[in-house]
Design a protein around this motif. Structure first.
Motif, PDB file in Angstrom:
ATOM      1  N   ASP A 226       0.844  -1.195   0.000  1.00 27.54           N
ATOM      2  CA  ASP A 226       0.000   0.000   0.000  1.00 27.54           C
ATOM      3  C   ASP A 226       0.878   1.243   0.000  1.00 27.54           C
ATOM      4  N   PHE A 227       0.485   2.260  -0.773  1.00 29.06           N
ATOM      5  CA  PHE A 227       1.218   3.525  -0.793  1.00 29.06           C
ATOM      6  C   PHE A 227       0.249   4.656  -1.112  1.00 29.06           C
ATOM      7  N   MET A 228       0.654   5.874  -0.792  1.00 26.56           N
ATOM      8  CA  MET A 228      -0.189   7.052  -0.948  1.00 26.56           C
ATOM      9  C   MET A 228       0.443   7.991  -1.973  1.00 26.56           C
ATOM     10  N   VAL A 229      -0.388   8.603  -2.814  1.00 21.59           N
ATOM     11  CA  VAL A 229       0.080   9.602  -3.772  1.00 21.59           C
ATOM     12  C   VAL A 229      -0.804  10.840  -3.656  1.00 21.59           C
ATOM     13  N   PRO A 230      -0.284  12.026  -4.008  1.00 21.52           N
ATOM     14  CA  PRO A 230      -1.107  13.242  -3.946  1.00 21.52           C
ATOM     15  C   PRO A 230      -2.331  13.143  -4.842  1.00 21.52           C
ATOM     16  N   GLN A 231      -3.402  13.800  -4.421  1.00 20.34           N
ATOM     17  CA  GLN A 231      -4.680  13.695  -5.115  1.00 20.34           C
ATOM     18  C   GLN A 231      -4.648  14.245  -6.532  1.00 20.34           C
ATOM     19  N   GLU A 232      -3.715  15.164  -6.839  1.00 25.78           N
ATOM     20  CA  GLU A 232      -3.699  15.743  -8.181  1.00 25.78           C
ATOM     21  C   GLU A 232      -3.309  14.729  -9.256  1.00 25.78           C
ATOM     22  N   TYR A 233      -2.727  13.589  -8.848  1.00 23.12           N
ATOM     23  CA  TYR A 233      -2.355  12.566  -9.820  1.00 23.12           C
ATOM     24  C   TYR A 233      -3.495  11.586 -10.106  1.00 23.12           C
ATOM     25  N   LEU A 234      -4.596  11.696  -9.385  1.00 20.62           N
ATOM     26  CA  LEU A 234      -5.689  10.740  -9.559  1.00 20.62           C
ATOM     27  C   LEU A 234      -6.247  10.726 -10.981  1.00 20.62           C
ATOM     28  N   PRO A 235      -6.501  11.882 -11.630  1.00 17.66           N
ATOM     29  CA  PRO A 235      -7.025  11.825 -13.007  1.00 17.66           C
ATOM     30  C   PRO A 235      -6.097  11.079 -13.963  1.00 17.66           C
ATOM     31  N   ASP A 236      -4.777  11.304 -13.848  1.00 21.18           N
ATOM     32  CA  ASP A 236      -3.839  10.597 -14.722  1.00 21.18           C
ATOM     33  C   ASP A 236      -3.832   9.104 -14.429  1.00 21.18           C
ATOM     34  N   ILE A 237      -3.885   8.741 -13.161  1.00 26.00           N
ATOM     35  CA  ILE A 237      -3.894   7.322 -12.800  1.00 26.00           C
ATOM     36  C   ILE A 237      -5.115   6.631 -13.387  1.00 26.00           C
ATOM     37  N   LYS A 238      -6.283   7.250 -13.259  1.00 28.94           N
ATOM     38  CA  LYS A 238      -7.498   6.662 -13.801  1.00 28.94           C
ATOM     39  C   LYS A 238      -7.427   6.570 -15.323  1.00 28.94           C
ATOM     40  N   LYS A 239      -6.874   7.601 -15.961  1.00 28.95           N
ATOM     41  CA  LYS A 239      -6.792   7.603 -17.423  1.00 28.95           C
ATOM     42  C   LYS A 239      -5.901   6.475 -17.934  1.00 28.95           C
ATOM     43  N   TYR A 240      -4.712   6.356 -17.372  1.00 27.16           N
ATOM     44  CA  TYR A 240      -3.780   5.345 -17.854  1.00 27.16           C
ATOM     45  C   TYR A 240      -4.185   3.942 -17.411  1.00 27.16           C
ATOM     46  N   LEU A 241      -4.800   3.821 -16.235  1.00 25.97           N
ATOM     47  CA  LEU A 241      -5.221   2.506 -15.762  1.00 25.97           C
ATOM     48  C   LEU A 241      -6.343   1.936 -16.615  1.00 25.97           C
ATOM     49  N   ALA A 242      -7.139   2.815 -17.230  1.00 19.77           N
ATOM     50  CA  ALA A 242      -8.214   2.344 -18.106  1.00 19.77           C
ATOM     51  C   ALA A 242      -7.669   1.743 -19.395  1.00 19.77           C
ATOM     52  N   VAL A 243      -6.420   2.072 -19.741  1.00 15.44           N
ATOM     53  CA  VAL A 243      -5.823   1.585 -20.990  1.00 15.44           C
ATOM     54  C   VAL A 243      -5.078   0.274 -20.779  1.00 15.44           C
ATOM     55  N   ARG A 244      -4.320   0.198 -19.695  1.00 14.33           N
ATOM     56  CA  ARG A 244      -3.486  -0.976 -19.445  1.00 14.33           C
ATOM     57  C   ARG A 244      -3.138  -1.049 -17.963  1.00 14.33           C
TER      58      ARG A 244
END
Length: 384
Positions: A226-244
Motif C-alpha cells: 500500500d502507498f499514498m500519492v497526492p490527489q492531483e495525480y488521480l485523473p492521470d492514474i485513472k486515465k492510464y489505468l483504463a488503458v493498461r
C-alpha cells in the motif's frame, strides 16, 4: 688684494656649481617619480581568473512519467484456531518456517471424539432398527385398516410412530456427521501457503474452541504493498489505468537486489481529507521473498512515457530564494542564471518544463563558486 679677490671668486664658483648640481638632481628625481606615477595609472587592471566548472548539454529524449512514494508491505494473514476443545498433543512444523496449504500443523487428542463417534454410530444403528420396525408395523396396520379390522386412529398412530422413528434416524445421522467433523478437527491443517510465526500454545496445554490463535500464518507470495500519492495525480492514474495495467516497482531500502515488479490492483474510493492523498495498492509475486509484511519500501509507478522531453542532469538545478535556477554558459564564456521549472526527476535526469531549450549548455558542477557574469573554464569534454 689680487689674491683675496681670486679666493672669493673660486668660492663663489664652487657655490654656484653645487647649487646647480642639487637643482638638476631634484629635477631628475621629480621627473622619475612623475614617470612612475604615469606608468602606474596607465597599467590596465588584470582580468579575473576563470572558474573551473563541469557542464552538460540540454537534450531531448523520451522519459517515463513516474510517481514515487513510500509504501508499506501488507500481507494476507490467517490466525489458526482450534475448532474443538482438548489437549494439544503435537506440533508438526518448525515455527517461523514456511508451510504449504493442506500441511498438517497440530494434533489435538482425538480419543474423546473417537468415543463420541462410536456412540453416534451405535445410536444410529439402534434407531435405524427401530425405524424399520415402525415402518413394518405401520404397513401391517394399514393393511388391516383396509380390511376393517383396526380403527383409523390405530392406523394414524402407527404411521406417526414410523415417521418419528425416521426423524430420529435423521437426527442420529446429523449427530454422526458432527462427531465425524469433530474427530477431523483434531488434526489442524494449513489453510494456505505462507510463513508461520511463533507457536502460541505449546503441546500439553488444553485448547478451547476459538479461544487464542495457535499460530499466525502470513502469506508472502503474492503480497500487497500500500502507498499514498497526492490527489492531483488521480485523473492521470485513472486515465492510464483504463488503458493498461500500471507497472509498479518496489525497492527495499539499503538493498542491492533488483526491485520487485508488480502491478496496480486497487485505487481507494475516497481521498484522505487530512493529507490530500489517495491510497493505492499493488500486488507483487515476491518470488525472491524480498518483501516482508510490515516492511517500508520505495515504490515507483510508471504511468506513461513522454516523448521529446527536455532533460538536464538533476545536479544542475540550484534552489534559490526566487525558486529553482541553473547557470547557462553564454557564447562569450560567462554564465547567466536562468529560472527553470522541473516537474520530476528520473534516474538522475530532471525533466524541464520551462526555462531551457535543447542545445544550451548548463553548469552541473561548480555552481557554488559562480556569480552572474562570471567567466568559466569548462573542464569536461561535451562530446564524451
Amino acid at each position: 688684494m689680487d689674491g683675496h679677490t681670486s679666493l672669493l671668486a673660486r668660492s663663489k664658483s664652487k657655490f654656484q656649481f653645487g647649487s646647480a648640481l642639487r637643482f638638476w638632481a631634484a629635477l631628475f628625481f621629480a621627473l622619475l617619480a612623475a614617470s612612475a606615477c604615469s606608468k602606474e595609472q596607465a597599467a590596465p587592471a588584470p582580468l579575473a581568473a576563470a572558474t573551473p566548472v563541469i557542464v552538460s548539454k540540454v537534450t531531448q529524449k523520451a522519459m517515463p512519467v513516474q510517481l514515487t512514494a513510500i509504501g508499506n508491505v501488507g500481507g494476507y494473514t490467517v490466525s489458526v484456531e482450534a475448532q474443538v476443545a482438548g489437549e494439544l498433543l503435537e506440533v508438526h512444523f518448525q515455527e517461523g518456517g514456511f508451510v504449504h496449504k493442506g500441511q498438517l500443523l497440530f494434533t489435538i487428542d482425538p480419543r474423546p471424539y473417537q468415543a463420541a463417534l462410536a456412540q453416534s454410530q451405535a445410536t444410529l444403528m439402534r434407531d435405524k432398527a427401530v425405524a424399520a420396525n415402525s415402518r413394518a408395523q405401520a404397513q401391517r396396520i394399514s393393511n388391516l385398516l383396509s380390511e376393517g379390522v383396526v380403527s383409523t386412529s390405530d392406523a394414524d398412530a402407527s404411521t406417526s410412530a414410523a415417521a418419528a422413528a425416521e426423524a430420529t434416524v435423521a437426527a442420529d445421522e446429523a449427530a454422526l456427521k458432527t462427531a465425524q467433523l469433530n474427530l477431523e478437527y483434531c488434526e489442524i491443517y494449513s489453510p494456505m501457503d505462507g510463513r508461520t510465526g511463533a507457536v502460541l500454545v505449546k503441546p500439553g496445554n488444553l485448547v478451547k474452541v476459538a479461544d487464542v490463535p495457535l499460530v499466525v500464518i502470513k502469506r508472502l507470495a503474492p503480497i500487497p504493498v500500500d502507498f499514498m500519492v497526492p490527489q492531483e495525480y488521480l485523473p492521470d492514474i485513472k486515465k492510464y489505468l483504463a488503458v493498461r495495467p500500471l507497472r509498479v516497482e518496489a525497492t527495499v531500502p539499503n538493498s542491492s537486489g533488483r526491485p520487485e515488479v508488480g502491478k496496480l490492483i486497487f485505487v481507494d474510493n475516497a481521498i484522505d481529507p487530512t493529507t490530500g492523498t489517495i491510497r493505492l495498492r499493488a500486488l507483487f509475486d515476491n518470488s525472491s521473498n524480498a518483501l516482508w509484511p510490515g516492511l517500508y519500501v520505495n515504490t515507483l509507478m510508471t504511468l506513461a512515457e513522454q516523448s521529446d522531453a527536455t532533460v538536464i542532469p538533476s545536479q544542475a538545478i540550484t534552489a534559490g530564494q526566487q525558486g529553482s535556477f541553473v547557470y547557462v554558459v553564454q557564447p562569450n564564456g560567462t554564465v547567466a542564471p536562468r529560472a527553470v521549472t522541473s516537474s520530476r526527476s528520473v534516474g538522475g535526469q530532471a525533466v524541464i518544463d520551462k526555462g531551457l531549450q535543447p542545445g544550451e549548455t548548463v553548469v552541473t558542477d561548480g555552481q557554488v563558486r559562480l556569480v552572474p557574469g562570471a567567466r568559466v573554464q569548462i573542464k569536461n569534454n561535451l562530446n564524451d
